[in-house]
Design an enzyme around this catalytic site. Structure first.
Site, PDB file in Angstrom:
ATOM      1  CB  SER A  37      -0.950   0.003   1.196  1.00 49.86           C
ATOM      2  OG  SER A  37      -2.025  -0.873   0.962  1.00 49.86           O
TER       3      SER A  37
ATOM      4  CG  PHE B  81       2.652 -17.564 -11.366  1.00 50.44           C
ATOM      5  CD1 PHE B  81       3.508 -16.634 -10.793  1.00 50.44           C
ATOM      6  CD2 PHE B  81       2.844 -18.902 -11.091  1.00 50.44           C
ATOM      7  CE1 PHE B  81       4.546 -17.036  -9.972  1.00 50.44           C
ATOM      8  CE2 PHE B  81       3.880 -19.306 -10.269  1.00 50.44           C
ATOM      9  CZ  PHE B  81       4.724 -18.370  -9.705  1.00 50.44           C
TER      10      PHE B  81
ATOM     11  CE1 TYR C 274      -5.098   2.198   3.659  1.00 53.01           C
ATOM     12  CE2 TYR C 274      -5.637  -0.027   2.958  1.00 53.01           C
ATOM     13  CZ  TYR C 274      -4.801   1.075   2.918  1.00 53.01           C
ATOM     14  OH  TYR C 274      -3.678   1.054   2.138  1.00 53.01           O
ATOM     15  CB  SER C 275     -12.072   0.300   1.059  1.00 55.50           C
ATOM     16  OG  SER C 275     -12.500  -0.498  -0.034  1.00 55.50           O
ATOM     17  CG  ASN C 276      -6.474  -2.524  -0.356  1.00 57.97           C
ATOM     18  OD1 ASN C 276      -5.439  -1.867  -0.451  1.00 57.97           O
ATOM     19  ND2 ASN C 276      -6.713  -3.314   0.685  1.00 57.97           N
TER      20      ASN C 276
ATOM     21  N   GLY D 205       2.750  -0.475   4.184  1.00 58.16           N
ATOM     22  CA  GLY D 205       2.440  -1.397   3.103  1.00 58.16           C
ATOM     23  C   GLY D 205       2.513  -2.840   3.559  1.00 58.16           C
TER      24      GLY D 205
END
Length: 398
Positions: free
Chosen positions: A108, A181, A208-210, A349
């Site tokens: 992050s 992958f 918090y939201s990605n 992060g």
């Protein structure tokens, strides 16, 4: 662990459980390798000098009682002083030491790069912070089933006040393990979140939201006609000569000198090497690779006004409470209180294999720390990562 840290690492915890099943069953897919932990020799660390003994003690805690195989800290200032401390090993099999110029996945810490591009677009009058994001992404940001997505602004995406759920809470870790992958399309990941209930109405809370930053990455592409990664390279990486910083896209390997990244399936379980996977699962919310030196340079340039004009930098530094004491969140940039007084700006992060954090002060003190296990680190590891940053920034205070 704070609510903020738990939110960032929900997916990691689920992945840990899934990896644990794979380890027990002996059925880990190709590319996810078990790696036995071995004792790390005391020589596998940098020698502390002068006032750095306290910092070295924190680094050694990260690689002993906290359980990370390797750790690195780089501090600096605008007067040209730089110190690098390492502890542990870069590879539990070879016992090679951690290289001072190591590259690693920054998770992050990607978000300040993405937010900087948006604020440059604001300066260019191509994006309006308080305009609905639906102006730029009309096919995605639509009301429905009681939600008010069309009211979500660009600012709310950047500041995590949109109320959108985190797609990482909804993504099956078993699917990632099945094919680490595989390519993950950001639209598919966003749609996963949009199909779930909203956390709160836009602007009525902080969480918090990605998902927010996947949408911001798509917004950048819509406005500029170029992938967000190209804009980060053109606007930030190249002007600052961040030679160890990259956006890998679908490339699973980390180029250049780097440590291995590990996950720990359980308290007493063996480490699992998760260095290589397709980072498109993180995308604009956390795919980048960098080094401690590059991150220090970037954050200092950002806070020092090299990348944004004063008006946009003030917007970035206008913060919201997060629910964590002393921690506030701006537009892709965190603000934390220093124990020696004042505040510092940066981000943390978490990504498979690596945990990192960086911070800088207004007068140019810089520090970035990295550890090579995530998920599977302890609460003490979180505390010691923060302690390393704050100790470094206070120690170098002029």
């Amino acid at each position: 662990m704070s609510k903020y840290e738990r939110t960032k690492r929900t997916m990691g915890g689920a992945l840990t459980a899934a990896v644990a099943v794979g380890v027990v069953a002996g059925a880990l897919p190709d590319g996810v390798a078990s790696a036995a932990t071995t004792d790390r020799p005391a020589s596998a660390r940098s020698a502390p000098t002068g006032g750095h003994a306290r910092l070295q003690a924190i680094m050694d805690r990260l690689t002993t009682v906290d359980g990370a195989p390797g750790a690195l800290l780089q501090t600096g200032d605008r007067h040209g002083g730089t110190t690098v401390l390492t502890s542990g090993v870069a590879d539990v099999q070879s016992q090679a030491p951690v290289d001072r110029d190591s590259r690693f996945r920054i998770g992050s810490m990607t978000k300040p790069f993405v937010a900087t591009v948006v604020l440059q677009l604001v300066r260019e009058q191509r994006v309006v912070l308080d305009a609905p994001a639906a102006r730029y992404l009309p096919d995605l940001m639509r009301d429905g089933d009681g939600n008010k997505d069309s009211k979500i602004t660009v600012r709310q995406l950047l500041q995590h006040t949109s109320g959108l759920p985190d797609y990482l809470d909804l993504l099956s870790p078993a699917e990632i393990l099945k094919d680490p992958f595989a390519h993950h399309d950001p639209r598919d990941l966003v749609n996963l979140a949009l199909a779930a209930p909203r956390t709160f109405e836009p602007g009525k809370g902080w969480d918090y939201s990605n998902t927010n930053y996947l949408l911001v990455g798509m917004l950048i592409e819509k406005v500029t006609g170029h992938p967000y990664g190209d804009e980060i390279r053109r606007r930030i990486i190249e002007p600052l000569n961040l030679s160890r910083t990259s956006l890998p896209g679908d490339v699973a390997e980390i180029e250049g000198t780097h440590p291995r990244g590990y996950v720990r399936p359980g308290k007493d379980a063996p480490l699992v090497d998760f260095t290589e996977f397709n980072p498109s699962v993180a995308g604009a919310s956390g795919e980048m690779i960098s080094s401690a030196g590059d991150l220090n340079h970037f954050l200092d340039a950002l806070v020092g006004g090299e990348l944004l004009y004063p008006a946009e930098l003030r917007q970035m530094m206008t913060t919201e409470r997060t629910g964590d004491k002393g921690r506030r969140y701006g537009l892709g940039l965190e603000s934390n209180k220093l124990p020696c007084g004042g505040r510092y700006w940066g981000h943390g992060g978490d990504v498979f294999g690596f945990q990192s954090a960086g911070g800088v002060t207004a007068d140019g003190r810089q520090a970035t720390v990295m550890a090579t296990v995530d998920p599977g680190g302890t609460d003490a590891q979180d505390d010691d990562m923060k302690a390393a940053i704050e100790t470094a920034l206070c120690q170098d205070r002029r």
